[in-house]
Design an enzyme around this catalytic site. Structure first.
Site: not given
Lengths: 85, 230
Positions: B86, B203, B205
């Site tokens: 990002c 994302h 994560e």
């Protein structure tokens, strides 16, 4: 060294999709400004800098644009004004 | 293996990236402050998501000049692995580690939603554990994610297999409807020439726990280990 105020316009590169410009164009058309063609939304920076003369001030700001202020992949810049402050 | 996660002022996914490594890979990870001058022995660097330096000027434009980024760039030039997620992708582009730039979403809206990615290249440090063509679901959360580069750059990336992820629909088509931000050629992530620097807008994560709706991010983080413990 003389103090200068250098104004720079940074605008999206020609041909790139400019959704902000498009949104503003559409809004102006809605308001009745039918003659408006394209609108380009960018940034206007005023840089106060010392330089030997106006040419040196402009050269310095061009270098700033190339290295930081404008992204060469997506933006064009033009020096709008160089005035002794 | 040791992972260094960079914390810039305004980073907000650094702790998540750290947890991804510590809890899901069971590897060592350390947060590195933007003013630090060394990577503390990190083998891999993650540039996390967020709004570094308030996104002033352009997303990622100022972060590139922080002291730690000089170390990150040197690390990348030595062939060291770097992953930009990002805002980290935006920073990597601004720092010249990856080609192109990320512009305001074509919709002008901040988009926070799950997307489907197709893995286009499994020879990078962040995809080598994935199946070629695999579909991965994970969230995006950005206002400036429209991947943009010159046509000849895009052709070269395409030819060299450096487009790593594309936004696709459920059937696997890289359609306009599946493209959340107007990215050219539906590009969600790219790599450098050696596949050692990878950047992506989604994302991974945030896709590690069933409770959060997807665990598809795991395979990407596991890829970081593939070369180390293989």
């Amino acid at each position: 060294m003389t103090p200068y105020r250098v104004s720079v316009h940074i605008v999206p590169r020609k041909g790139l999709l400019d959704p902000q410009g498009k949104a503003v164009t559409d809004a102006l058309h809605t308001l009745g400004f039918a003659a408006v063609g394209d609108v380009h939304v960018g940034r206007h920076l005023v840089i106060e800098t010392g330089a030997a003369d106006a040419t040196a001030a402009e050269r310095s700001v061009r270098d700033m644009c190339a290295r930081l202020l404008a992204n060469p992949v997506t933006e064009d810049f033009e020096i709008a004004a160089v005035v002794a402050a | 293996m040791k992972v260094g996660v960079i914390s810039f002022p305004g980073s907000n996914c650094d702790e998540d990236a750290l947890l991804a490594v510590v809890e899901h890979l069971d590897e060592d990870a350390v947060l590195l402050w933007h003013k630090d001058h060394d990577l503390q022995g990190a083998d891999i660097v993650i540039l996390p998501g967020g709004f570094s330096y308030g996104d002033y000027l352009r997303a990622g434009a100022i972060a590139r000049f922080s002291p730690i980024m000089q170390e990150v760039v040197a690390h990348a030039k030595r062939g060291g692995p770097v992953v930009g997620i990002c805002n980290g992708f935006q920073i990597a582009c601004e720092a010249g580690l990856l080609p192109g730039a990320l512009l305001r979403n074509a919709s002008l809206q901040f988009r926070s939603m799950p997307v489907t990615l197709r893995v286009e290249n499994t020879e990078t440090i962040f995809t080598r554990a994935a199946e070629p063509g695999a579909h991965l679901i994970m969230p995006i959360a950005h206002g400036d994610g429209r991947y943009t580069a010159d046509e000849d750059v895009l052709d070269r990336l395409e030819g060299d297999g450096r487009i790593v992820f594309r936004y696709v629909d459920a059937l696997g088509a890289a359609s306009a409807a599946a493209n959340p931000n107007g990215s050219m050629r539906n590009i969600a992530g790219v790599a450098n020439e050696t596949g050692t620097v990878v950047g992506l807008m989604p994302h991974p994560e945030r896709a590690l726990e069933p409770l959060l709706g997807s665990t598809d991010g795991l395979v990407l983080f596991r890829s970081l280990l593939a070369g180390v413990h293989a």
